[in-house]
Every structure is written in C-alpha cells, then in structure tokens.
Design a protein around this motif. Sequence first.
Motif, PDB file in Angstrom:
ATOM      1  N   ARG A 185      -0.040   0.639   1.374  1.00  0.00           N
ATOM      2  CA  ARG A 185      -0.596   0.528   0.070  1.00  0.00           C
ATOM      3  C   ARG A 185       0.863   0.657  -1.058  1.00  0.00           C
ATOM      4  NH1 ARG A 185      -1.665   6.014   3.167  1.00  0.00           N
ATOM      5  NH2 ARG A 185       0.572   6.516   3.346  1.00  0.00           N
ATOM      6  N   GLU A 186       1.808   0.355  -0.158  1.00  0.00           N
ATOM      7  CA  GLU A 186       2.659  -0.262  -1.448  1.00  0.00           C
ATOM      8  C   GLU A 186       2.440  -1.625  -2.028  1.00  0.00           C
ATOM      9  OE1 GLU A 186       5.702   0.130  -4.075  1.00  0.00           O
ATOM     10  OE2 GLU A 186       4.855   1.481  -2.886  1.00  0.00           O
ATOM     11  N   GLN A 187       2.190  -2.211  -0.764  1.00  0.00           N
ATOM     12  CA  GLN A 187       1.300  -4.248  -1.048  1.00  0.00           C
ATOM     13  C   GLN A 187      -0.156  -3.856  -1.901  1.00  0.00           C
ATOM     14  OE1 GLN A 187       1.883  -6.472   1.284  1.00  0.00           O
ATOM     15  NE2 GLN A 187       3.606  -6.147   2.521  1.00  0.00           N
ATOM     16  N   GLN A 188      -0.441  -2.804  -1.068  1.00  0.00           N
ATOM     17  CA  GLN A 188      -1.362  -3.113  -2.232  1.00  0.00           C
ATOM     18  C   GLN A 188      -1.501  -2.292  -4.498  1.00  0.00           C
ATOM     19  OE1 GLN A 188      -5.031  -1.308  -0.269  1.00  0.00           O
ATOM     20  NE2 GLN A 188      -5.467  -2.981   0.469  1.00  0.00           N
ATOM     21  N   ARG A 189      -0.725  -1.417  -3.994  1.00  0.00           N
ATOM     22  CA  ARG A 189      -0.189  -1.523  -4.956  1.00  0.00           C
ATOM     23  C   ARG A 189       0.259  -2.337  -6.178  1.00  0.00           C
ATOM     24  NH1 ARG A 189       3.335   1.439  -8.020  1.00  0.00           N
ATOM     25  NH2 ARG A 189       5.546   0.102  -6.199  1.00  0.00           N
ATOM     26  N   LEU A 190       1.468  -3.486  -5.508  1.00  0.00           N
ATOM     27  CA  LEU A 190       2.292  -4.679  -5.922  1.00  0.00           C
ATOM     28  C   LEU A 190       0.512  -5.580  -5.785  1.00  0.00           C
ATOM     29  CD1 LEU A 190       4.773  -4.484  -3.899  1.00  0.00           C
ATOM     30  CD2 LEU A 190       4.660  -4.241  -6.293  1.00  0.00           C
ATOM     31  N   GLY A 191      -0.522  -5.517  -5.480  1.00  0.00           N
ATOM     32  CA  GLY A 191      -1.371  -6.524  -5.261  1.00  0.00           C
ATOM     33  C   GLY A 191      -1.530  -6.119  -6.784  1.00  0.00           C
ATOM     34  N   ASP A 223     -11.021  -3.899  -8.922  1.00  0.00           N
ATOM     35  CA  ASP A 223      -9.822  -3.238  -8.615  1.00  0.00           C
ATOM     36  C   ASP A 223     -10.021  -2.866  -7.393  1.00  0.00           C
ATOM     37  OD1 ASP A 223      -8.715  -1.349  -9.092  1.00  0.00           O
ATOM     38  OD2 ASP A 223     -10.098   0.639  -9.987  1.00  0.00           O
ATOM     39  N   VAL A 224      -9.284  -3.254  -6.811  1.00  0.00           N
ATOM     40  CA  VAL A 224      -8.900  -3.483  -5.238  1.00  0.00           C
ATOM     41  C   VAL A 224      -7.309  -2.000  -5.247  1.00  0.00           C
ATOM     42  CG1 VAL A 224      -8.292  -3.937  -3.088  1.00  0.00           C
ATOM     43  CG2 VAL A 224      -8.299  -5.178  -5.027  1.00  0.00           C
ATOM     44  N   GLY A 225      -8.018  -0.222  -4.453  1.00  0.00           N
ATOM     45  CA  GLY A 225      -7.383   0.053  -4.071  1.00  0.00           C
ATOM     46  C   GLY A 225      -6.520   1.010  -5.140  1.00  0.00           C
ATOM     47  N   SER A 226      -7.402   1.850  -5.943  1.00  0.00           N
ATOM     48  CA  SER A 226      -6.389   1.749  -7.153  1.00  0.00           C
ATOM     49  C   SER A 226      -6.382   3.076  -7.033  1.00  0.00           C
ATOM     50  CB  SER A 226      -8.213   2.000  -7.910  1.00  0.00           C
ATOM     51  OG  SER A 226      -9.085   2.570  -7.499  1.00  0.00           O
ATOM     52  N   ASN A 227      -6.572   3.429  -6.858  1.00  0.00           N
ATOM     53  CA  ASN A 227      -6.171   5.409  -6.046  1.00  0.00           C
ATOM     54  C   ASN A 227      -6.298   5.873  -5.062  1.00  0.00           C
ATOM     55  OD1 ASN A 227      -8.464   5.676  -7.617  1.00  0.00           O
ATOM     56  ND2 ASN A 227      -7.889   6.599  -9.162  1.00  0.00           N
ATOM     57  N   SER A 235      -8.557  -0.095   0.992  1.00  0.00           N
ATOM     58  CA  SER A 235      -7.578   0.520   0.390  1.00  0.00           C
ATOM     59  C   SER A 235      -7.779   2.086   0.642  1.00  0.00           C
ATOM     60  CB  SER A 235      -8.058   0.904  -1.256  1.00  0.00           C
ATOM     61  OG  SER A 235      -9.304   1.597  -1.529  1.00  0.00           O
ATOM     62  N   LYS A 236      -8.450   2.684   1.397  1.00  0.00           N
ATOM     63  CA  LYS A 236      -9.308   3.825   1.722  1.00  0.00           C
ATOM     64  C   LYS A 236      -8.582   3.728   3.778  1.00  0.00           C
ATOM     65  CE  LYS A 236     -13.131   5.144   0.240  1.00  0.00           C
ATOM     66  NZ  LYS A 236     -14.172   4.946  -0.444  1.00  0.00           N
TER      67      LYS A 236
END
Length: 825
Positions: free
Chosen positions: A95-101, A117-121, A657-658
């Motif tokens: 999750r952290e890496q995707q947020r940065l990504g 928009d990967v792993g937006s929320n 992302s999920k």
Amino acid sequence: MATLIPRAPPPNTHRHFLHRPPTLSPQLRLRLPVRRLRLASPVVAIATVTAAVPPDDISQLNNRLRALVRRRGVSSAATSPMDPAQAEAYLHMIREQQRLGLRQLRRHAAEPEYERDVGSNGEDEEEGGGRRKGMAARSSLGHRVDPRELEPGEYVVHKKVGVGKFVCISGEDGEDYVFIQYADAMAKLAVDQAARMLYRYNLPHEKKRPRNLSKLNDPSTWEKRRLKGKLAVQKMVVNLMELYLQRMRQRRPPYRKPEAMDQFASEFPYEPTPDQNQAFIDIENDLTERETPMDRLICGDVGFGKTEVAMRAIFIVVSTGYQAMVLAPTVILANQHYDVMSERFSNYPDIKVAIFSGAQSKDEKDELITKITNGHLQIIVGTHALLTERMAYNNLGLLVVDEEQKFGVQQKEKIASFKASIDVLTLSATPIPRTLYLALTGFRDASLMSTPPPERVAVKTYVSAFSRESALSAIKLELKRGGQVFYVVPRIKAIEDVLQFLKDSLPDVPMAIAHGKKVSKNIQLAMEKFSCGEIKILICTHIIESGIDIPNANTMIVQYAELFGLAQLYQLRGRVGRSGREGFTYLFYTDKSLLSRIAMDRLGAIEEHSDLGQGFHVAEKDMGIRGIGSMFGEQQSGDVANVGIDLFFDMLFDSLSKVDQFRLKPIPYKDVQLDINISPHLSSEYISYLENPVELLNEAAQAAEQDIWNLMQFTEDLRRQYGKEPRDMELLLKKLYVRRMAADLGISRIYPSGKMIIMKTNMSRKVFRLMEETMASETHRNSLSFTGKEIKAELLVNLPDTLLLNWLFHCLADCYAIMPALVRY
Ligand SMILES: Nc1ncnc2c1ncn2[C@@H]1O[C@H](COP(=O)(O)OP(=O)(O)OP(=O)(O)O)[C@@H](O)[C@H]1O
C-alpha cells in the motif's frame, strides 16, 4: 503413522490388485511419505476398479484441485495460508509503495504514457465506479478510450455489454452519439457515456478479430467472460503475493559492501544514467541490507545498459568469496557477456571469468567443471549447458539470467529452483510501461531503465519495398563511414541467396553468415570476426535479436520484414545505434500488393516510433503484455484475449490495489463444528479387509486436520491399495472433506435448520460475492445467500442426513474453486 506392508492379494478375488498400482508422480512422492497399506485377510471383492468406472465425487474433486495447483505452477506449500504477521507487513508495504507510485504517476501525468490511477483509494470499481469513472476518463490516467479517437471498424469493449465494432459518431438533436455494432443489434451511446465505458479491444496497430461479437440482448454471456478475466487476474495477483511471501521466508546473511566498490564503480567508462544509478542502489540494497535472497528484475529498453547493473551485483557477490553464474539464451550472447565481463573485471586478478557452453569439447568442459567445483573460477558465463546436473559449484551466490523468457520450460524450472537458495538477477529487454511498473512495485522487485545513455542517437528507420539497389546503397553508405552491417532475413533458406547476391555485388567486402542451425563453434568464430571488425557484413537470422552489442555495426537491413513480429523488429533494431553513432534500419518488404494490412501496420508502427526510449511507447501494449509475462509468467495471453488488453490492464490495476480486500481467514480444523448426524458404520467385512482399521481411521482424521493435500493423498493411497471404498467409508471420507473445506473457507459451524443449511463464517461479503460468481453450479449458487455472518443454503426439500452430506460436499467443493483467488492469512 502406521507402517503397513502390502501383502500378496488372494488369487482371482480382487481384480484391482491385478492391475499395477498407478505410480506416484515424483512431486507427490516428495510431498508425502508413501503410505503402505496392507490387506488383513483375503475376503470377497468389496469394490473393483476398472478403467470403465467413471470417477467418483472424491476423485473428481481431487483431480480438480490438483489441476488448479498445476495450472498456477506453484507448489502445495504456496497454497497453505500465509503467516498473518508477514502478510500484514507485506500488504502494508505494498500500500505504501503504491501510494508513492501513484504520486509519482501523477507527477508524470503530463507524459504521454500509458497511465492510470493505480490504487487510488481502494474505491470499488463495480459498486462505486460511476464516481471514479468520470475522473478516469477525463484524466490521462485511464485505459478507457476517447471514442473520438476510434476508427470505423475498430473493436471496442463496453464494460457492461462486451465486445463490439465501432461504426461511427453521428449527431442527433444537437448531441453526438457513438454507434457500436453488436452481434444482434446496433447500440447507440451518448459520447460522454461511451467515454466512461469503452475500452479498445486490441493493441494499437493490431487488427486481431475477437472470436465473436457480444450480443446486446445477452449480457450474461459477456458477464461470464468478464468474470473469467477478473478471476484470472485476481488469481495472478494472489499467486504473486504467495510466491513473494514464500521467498521472504528464505534467509541468508547480507553481503558486505566491498571495500573496492567505489573503485570498481569509478572504472565504468561512462556517466551512468539516472535509471542505472537507481538500479545500482536497488541491487546494492538487496544484497547488502536484506536478509532474503534477491529476486530482482532489471527491465530496460534495448541498449540502455543493463549489463553494467549485473556486473555491479556480481562484483559485490564475488568480492565476498561467492561465485556468480551468468546465463544467456544464445551462444553468441554468452560469448559477448564473457568478453565484456573479462574486460570489465580485468583489473581484479582474483576474479576469474570463464565461459561454459555446448560448443566446448568434453575435456574442456571437464576441466572447467573441476575448476568451478574447486572454486578457482568466480564468474561463470554460459548458455543453458550451465544448468546441467553435472555442474557442482564451490560456493554459488548469484545467478544472473539474461532474457529468461527465451529459455525452455524445464530450464525455467531449474532457474526457479535456484531462487530458493541464492540471489537471482533477471535482465529483460522487454519494456514495461511505467504505470504497470509502478503498480507492481511491492509485488515484484523490479528496476525500470527507461532513460537512454546520454549520447545515444535515435535509429533512423525506413520502410520500403525491397530492391537490390536500395539495399546495396544502404550498405555502401555504412561501409564508407567505416562501419559494419547486419543483414537479417527470417529464414535460413534465404541466407544463401543473399550471400550470393552480396558476394556478386561487393566481391571485396568480407562477409559471414550466422544462424541457429550452424554449429556453435562456427557461429562463435563468425561473431568474433564481426565483433573485431574483420567481417564487415553479417548475414543472419533473428538469432542476433537478443543483446548483441557491436558498437561499430550501425546499419541493419531487414529483408522480408513483413514476416517479423513487432517485438522482434523492435529488438532487432535495438542492435544498431548503440554507441554515439547514428544507426539506420531499413525494413524491406517484398511486394506491397501481397502485404497483409496487419503487416503493413506493424511496419508503419516501427517506422513511426523511432525516437529513443520508444520501446515504452511503441510497444507499450504489445510489450506490455510480454512485460506481464516477465513479471507474472506467460499464461496470461488467453486471459487478455478474453476481455481485450485495456480492460485486462484495468482489472489488473484494480486487483493490485485491492488485494487485501479478498482476504479469507481459515479456521483451525478442530474448531469446525459439523452438526450432521452421520456416523457411518463400516461393515465388518471392510474392517476385516483392512489391516489396521483403527489406526487407518486415525490417520484419515490426522490427514484431514493437516490440510486438504494430505487428505487427498490419503484417499488416493487408500484406493491404490484397497480399491474404491464401500459407501460407508466414502461417507466417512466425505465428512472429513466437508470439515476440511469448511475450515479452509472460514466456516466454523454447519447445521441444518428445516430446509436450510446454515454455515457460520467469518467471510466478508466481497469474498462471498466473488465465491458465488465463481461457482460452476447454478443450483448451488441460487440456493446460497449471505447475511454478514452466515451463509444460508436453501434447499427445496428436507434432505435425509446422508443426502445432506452429499449436497454439502458438492456445494463446498464448488465454493472451493475460489481459493486460488483469495489471500489467506
Ligand atoms: N551510461 C552509459 N553511457 C553510455 N554508454 C553506455 C552506458 N551504459 C552502458 N553503455 C553502453 O551501451 C551499450 C549497451 O549496453 P548493454 O549491452 O548493457 O545494454 P542492454 O541493456 O544489456 O541491452 P540489450 O537489451 O540490447 O542487451 C554497451 O556498449 C555499453 O557499454
């Protein structure tokens, strides 16, 4: 466990004993100690197994489960639940890496790349999709297509309806509508709505026809197809996570950073590109800070300098006293790596480099093997010959694999087996789009190299009909500036003709041929001569496509270019223009009138995208799929064909992302309460038929308690020794299966209540829905409902207990198909 010794069967009583028992696959043998059951006394035949008997419920289930695991290519160990703490930590990291990504992606959003928009929320595509779709369609972070960019005849995918053919956009009452032809009718969509729902079916420049168009009036068929795609993606992601976690369990002490590291780095004759620098940091961290062996993919466009990254990793490992093995897909490439590495490590006399290939004599090989075993060689470069059993290392620490996708299945398996114990670095020239890369960070360690070395000049590409004059003038131009030429043809047969024509036209120019059927030694010789400039023209097949690096060869002629694939052409072109010099590629087709539209488009695409680093754009999708291959394994093309590339990517990002939303918490077997009143009584006949019945039944219970694989193995062994069990024993086994499957599915209690069966579960609604969607039997599916804490199965009639058990067995077996798509911890 009881040790039971098989005894000779009584003559002519049990037909099944006259058959040779099926042999266990070596894999199964490894998994479980082979059980030995034995007969107590000769009794009448209880059951006979003949080839004509159709598989019963249990063997059907066993076969299905085995197929599931085989298809995923993972070991049974990978199918057991994960350690909760590790899984949580891992998911947190993703999750952290995707947020940065995502943040990085947004920064790059202005770049004309394939982004989303990967792993937006974690917002649900299905349920709350409407809110996000608007945004995705408007921003550049989307795979959906702007209908105004479509050309008539292009295949499109509407998320809810399926595959159709774009006809036109036409105005009505002041508003524009998109018209799409389906198998049974024409659909008319407002442009805005279409922009939110439509995807392209094909890759750019690809004109693949889908198997069939969907029907507007039959959404269920499309729904099934889409679901299949979604599940495939979901399984892929879970599989990746399981493999990752499995790997995290391996341990080795981190390497020391070599004292001479800075010196070694300073001896690199070029200024590293930013991506090279990042890759150096990545591998150094992997090797010197982590306790788990490295399994990193270096993914870079052709000629962007992956070899130096590999050499830095090698330097760290060999400086600590370990050996490194470098595996290349062809002899030519192995030779090249050998040359480059011998040169690069020449200041370090303690680091000895050797090459090992099929081209060497037995004596040469034996001598090398002895030196490798004794630890006298540090870097061993070679082809798949290095993977043979005979090879024993003194202290192997690192494996570098160049272009892994070019190896065969068995070789890949061998490579995979190395990953458990040593550090592995894989180099791939298949570019993957930055979006895919960022979305995947966390799932697979990868370093992306998308910046060209500074002095690189784009290769000029020309496409035209073949003529001897044009080919000759291109060659002469190159020779005039002191350079060399690759002349590539698709088939070996054509080589002789070309050689003749060139010899006739350029009698004084030294030339040679190279192709896969030539003895390796001859190829090696030809390449060496070409490499040192003695040979000016190399006439060859695509065997030079991977990795060949000859800075002075900067013109490439490709004759019959229409017969090459896009990726191949791209790789071929990557062979020239690898130094500061301008490279030229001439793609000659035979006869325009005979060219298929597809071939023409392909050639057009490669000509159009000549700028540097276009690998990430050109082939952003074509190679994107191949990129998926190198990231995940190569089984995905069928899944892609089902739903089209764009929707596949969309599903992939969504699933990435999920991933944690599809979590299932297995229940300890002992805690599962099965309130069905069946205590099958085994007949005295069967009991006396078994050697040690009490122990055997205990073993059955223990096997079920361990996991489903042990239970399957138990039943298979039982049947192998005693034949098919009688009905009471079958019920007993089914009861064990039901409890085992319930435990795995997070079901803690099962009890009947009137015409209902209630199953108490910790499963989430999302998981239940996915499970429901996966079920093959409509009857089962329709009977189930979910209340949040319970799954209720509504039966039509009150069933007696034995039938109830059977029903449960089938229903849970159906539910079990979801397992590979769930994260279990
Ligand atoms: N930073 C750099 N600046 C200039 N030249 C470089 C740089 N890094 C590598 N090179 C040179 O570029 C050429 C290509 O590098 P290399 O063979 O490592 O590419 P590659 O990524 O392995 O390509 P391929 O996928 O085609 O095998 C080599 O001659 C190498 O010496």
